[in-house]
Design a protein around this motif. Structure first.
Motif, PDB file in Angstrom:
ATOM      1  N   GLY A  53      16.902   0.970   7.019  1.00  0.00           N
ATOM      2  CA  GLY A  53      17.212   2.338   6.310  1.00  0.00           C
ATOM      3  C   GLY A  53      17.170   2.726   5.310  1.00  0.00           C
ATOM      4  O   GLY A  53      18.069   3.362   4.227  1.00  0.00           O
ATOM      5  N   VAL A  54      16.546   1.791   4.056  1.00  0.00           N
ATOM      6  CA  VAL A  54      16.624   1.655   2.525  1.00  0.00           C
ATOM      7  C   VAL A  54      14.932   2.584   2.223  1.00  0.00           C
ATOM      8  O   VAL A  54      14.141   2.681   2.670  1.00  0.00           O
ATOM      9  N   PRO A  55      15.260   2.643   0.996  1.00  0.00           N
ATOM     10  CA  PRO A  55      13.920   4.012   0.436  1.00  0.00           C
ATOM     11  C   PRO A  55      13.031   3.002  -0.390  1.00  0.00           C
ATOM     12  O   PRO A  55      13.892   1.678  -0.831  1.00  0.00           O
ATOM     13  N   LYS A  56      11.690   3.152  -0.169  1.00  0.00           N
ATOM     14  CA  LYS A  56      10.706   1.774  -0.629  1.00  0.00           C
ATOM     15  C   LYS A  56      11.542   1.756  -2.034  1.00  0.00           C
ATOM     16  O   LYS A  56      11.460   0.761  -2.499  1.00  0.00           O
ATOM     17  N   GLY A  57      11.647   3.081  -3.406  1.00  0.00           N
ATOM     18  CA  GLY A  57      12.007   2.289  -4.691  1.00  0.00           C
ATOM     19  C   GLY A  57      13.209   1.248  -4.414  1.00  0.00           C
ATOM     20  O   GLY A  57      13.288   1.089  -5.813  1.00  0.00           O
ATOM     21  N   SER A  58      14.184   1.496  -3.240  1.00  0.00           N
ATOM     22  CA  SER A  58      15.835   0.445  -3.904  1.00  0.00           C
ATOM     23  C   SER A  58      14.708  -1.015  -3.061  1.00  0.00           C
ATOM     24  O   SER A  58      15.786  -1.933  -3.691  1.00  0.00           O
ATOM     25  N   PHE A  59      13.966  -1.088  -2.243  1.00  0.00           N
ATOM     26  CA  PHE A  59      13.349  -2.438  -2.373  1.00  0.00           C
ATOM     27  C   PHE A  59      13.351  -2.836  -3.330  1.00  0.00           C
ATOM     28  O   PHE A  59      12.892  -3.815  -4.119  1.00  0.00           O
ATOM     29  N   TYR A  60      11.906  -2.542  -4.046  1.00  0.00           N
ATOM     30  CA  TYR A  60      11.693  -2.419  -4.882  1.00  0.00           C
ATOM     31  C   TYR A  60      12.052  -2.880  -6.276  1.00  0.00           C
ATOM     32  O   TYR A  60      11.683  -3.224  -6.813  1.00  0.00           O
ATOM     33  N   HIS A  61      13.943  -2.389  -6.046  1.00  0.00           N
ATOM     34  CA  HIS A  61      14.957  -2.719  -6.874  1.00  0.00           C
ATOM     35  C   HIS A  61      14.647  -4.308  -6.960  1.00  0.00           C
ATOM     36  O   HIS A  61      15.819  -4.929  -8.180  1.00  0.00           O
ATOM     37  N   TYR A  62      14.729  -4.566  -5.455  1.00  0.00           N
ATOM     38  CA  TYR A  62      15.883  -6.362  -5.780  1.00  0.00           C
ATOM     39  C   TYR A  62      14.852  -7.147  -5.097  1.00  0.00           C
ATOM     40  O   TYR A  62      15.118  -8.074  -5.529  1.00  0.00           O
ATOM     41  N   PHE A  63      13.557  -6.461  -4.899  1.00  0.00           N
ATOM     42  CA  PHE A  63      12.511  -7.717  -4.662  1.00  0.00           C
ATOM     43  C   PHE A  63      11.080  -7.115  -5.574  1.00  0.00           C
ATOM     44  O   PHE A  63      10.813  -5.924  -5.154  1.00  0.00           O
ATOM     45  N   ALA A  64      10.528  -7.469  -6.463  1.00  0.00           N
ATOM     46  CA  ALA A  64       9.643  -7.708  -7.311  1.00  0.00           C
ATOM     47  C   ALA A  64       8.301  -7.224  -6.350  1.00  0.00           C
ATOM     48  O   ALA A  64       7.159  -6.281  -7.567  1.00  0.00           O
ATOM     49  N   SER A  65       7.848  -8.344  -4.674  1.00  0.00           N
ATOM     50  CA  SER A  65       7.156  -7.277  -4.508  1.00  0.00           C
ATOM     51  C   SER A  65       7.044  -8.256  -2.922  1.00  0.00           C
ATOM     52  O   SER A  65       8.202  -9.016  -2.392  1.00  0.00           O
ATOM     53  N   LYS A  66       5.981  -8.090  -2.015  1.00  0.00           N
ATOM     54  CA  LYS A  66       6.633  -8.443  -0.739  1.00  0.00           C
ATOM     55  C   LYS A  66       6.615 -10.143  -0.556  1.00  0.00           C
ATOM     56  O   LYS A  66       7.413 -10.192   0.250  1.00  0.00           O
ATOM     57  N   GLU A  67       5.624 -10.492  -1.514  1.00  0.00           N
ATOM     58  CA  GLU A  67       5.447 -12.289  -1.456  1.00  0.00           C
ATOM     59  C   GLU A  67       7.398 -12.418  -1.791  1.00  0.00           C
ATOM     60  O   GLU A  67       7.517 -13.620  -1.673  1.00  0.00           O
ATOM     61  N   ALA A  68       7.757 -12.409  -2.948  1.00  0.00           N
ATOM     62  CA  ALA A  68       8.659 -12.275  -3.246  1.00  0.00           C
ATOM     63  C   ALA A  68      10.196 -12.185  -2.112  1.00  0.00           C
ATOM     64  O   ALA A  68      10.773 -12.649  -2.140  1.00  0.00           O
ATOM     65  N   TYR A  69      10.521 -11.131  -1.624  1.00  0.00           N
ATOM     66  CA  TYR A  69      11.090 -10.935   0.072  1.00  0.00           C
ATOM     67  C   TYR A  69      11.084 -12.133   0.495  1.00  0.00           C
ATOM     68  O   TYR A  69      11.292 -12.203   1.318  1.00  0.00           O
ATOM     69  N   GLY A  70       9.229 -11.869   0.823  1.00  0.00           N
ATOM     70  CA  GLY A  70       9.304 -13.134   1.932  1.00  0.00           C
ATOM     71  C   GLY A  70       9.906 -14.481   1.427  1.00  0.00           C
ATOM     72  O   GLY A  70      10.429 -15.428   2.319  1.00  0.00           O
ATOM     73  N   GLU A  71       9.679 -14.997  -0.122  1.00  0.00           N
ATOM     74  CA  GLU A  71      10.423 -15.563  -0.566  1.00  0.00           C
ATOM     75  C   GLU A  71      12.044 -16.190  -0.180  1.00  0.00           C
ATOM     76  O   GLU A  71      12.313 -17.280   0.032  1.00  0.00           O
TER      77      GLU A  71
END
Length: 210
Positions: A53-71
């Motif tokens: 339930g999180v918008p994409k803009g908020s995701f990229y506020h916390y994680f620079a990329s999908k790769e950073a999220y995976g790490e």
């Protein structure tokens, strides 16, 4: 004097909402659940965002990329699983080999509780390593090395308790433990049963140098 009431803004949520640490924690929680079932390469960020339930803009506020999220997810899973290992393998109320047995029982109960849909996130990623970012390989290797050290220390304790030969190579045995364990977890998901986990442990313990 009538105080004017500010009308709610349309569009993107205000930045203060995106700074909520609960949002980041929710993204990590949902990501861990999703990746233990479906892996990383085939998982779209949109699916995870919808679940959280999180918008994409908020995701990229916390994680620079999908790769950073995976790490981040790998690190979080390592932290969680390391604590689980410590709970069992450092429990001095039981003999060292009994601690391994209790760890397997706990893991088997966890898989059953989730209907054998979730496996080991690190093991899942290891199986799709060629489709992952290059730096994941080193991170996953280090995670397994950390887990192997914990099992090796438990086996060294077993040597001290005369549960196995004093000449046993505990480092090699611990590596073998995790190689076999990941295969057992995959088979348990396939057959939806804890039998592969119990069979693995039975023969691992029987094969220990006496």
């Amino acid at each position: 004097m009538k105080i004017p009431i500010a009308k709610p803004r349309r569009g993107r949520p205000p930045k203060v909402a995106r700074n909520n640490p609960d949002t980041r924690a929710e993204l990590i929680r949902v990501g861990l659940e999703h990746l233990t079932e479906f892996g990383f390469a085939s998982s779209g960020i949109e699916t995870i965002l919808k679940k959280a339930g999180v918008p994409k803009g908020s995701f990229y506020h916390y994680f620079a990329s999908k790769e950073a999220y995976g790490e981040t997810l790998i690190a979080q899973y390592d932290s969680y699983f390391s604590r689980k290992l410590d709970v069992h393998l450092l429990n001095k109320q039981h003999t060292p080999l009994a601690r391994l047995d209790h760890f397997v029982d706990d893991a088997a109960n966890g898989m059953a509780r989730h209907g054998y849909k979730r496996g080991c996130l690190v093991g899942n990623l290891g199986q799709e390593i060629d489709a992952l970012p290059v730096n994941f390989r080193g991170q996953l290797t280090n995670v397994f090395a950390n887990w192997q050290d914990k099992v090796a220390n438990c086996l060294e304790d077993a040597k001290a308790h005369n549960e196995m030969s004093c000449t046993a190579d505990c480092g090699a045995l611990a590596e073998y433990f995790w190689i076999s364990w990941e295969g057992a977890v995959s088979r348990a998901k396939l057959v939806q049963s804890d039998k592969p986990l119990k069979l693995f442990l039975q023969y691992f313990l029987q094969a220990l140098p006496k």
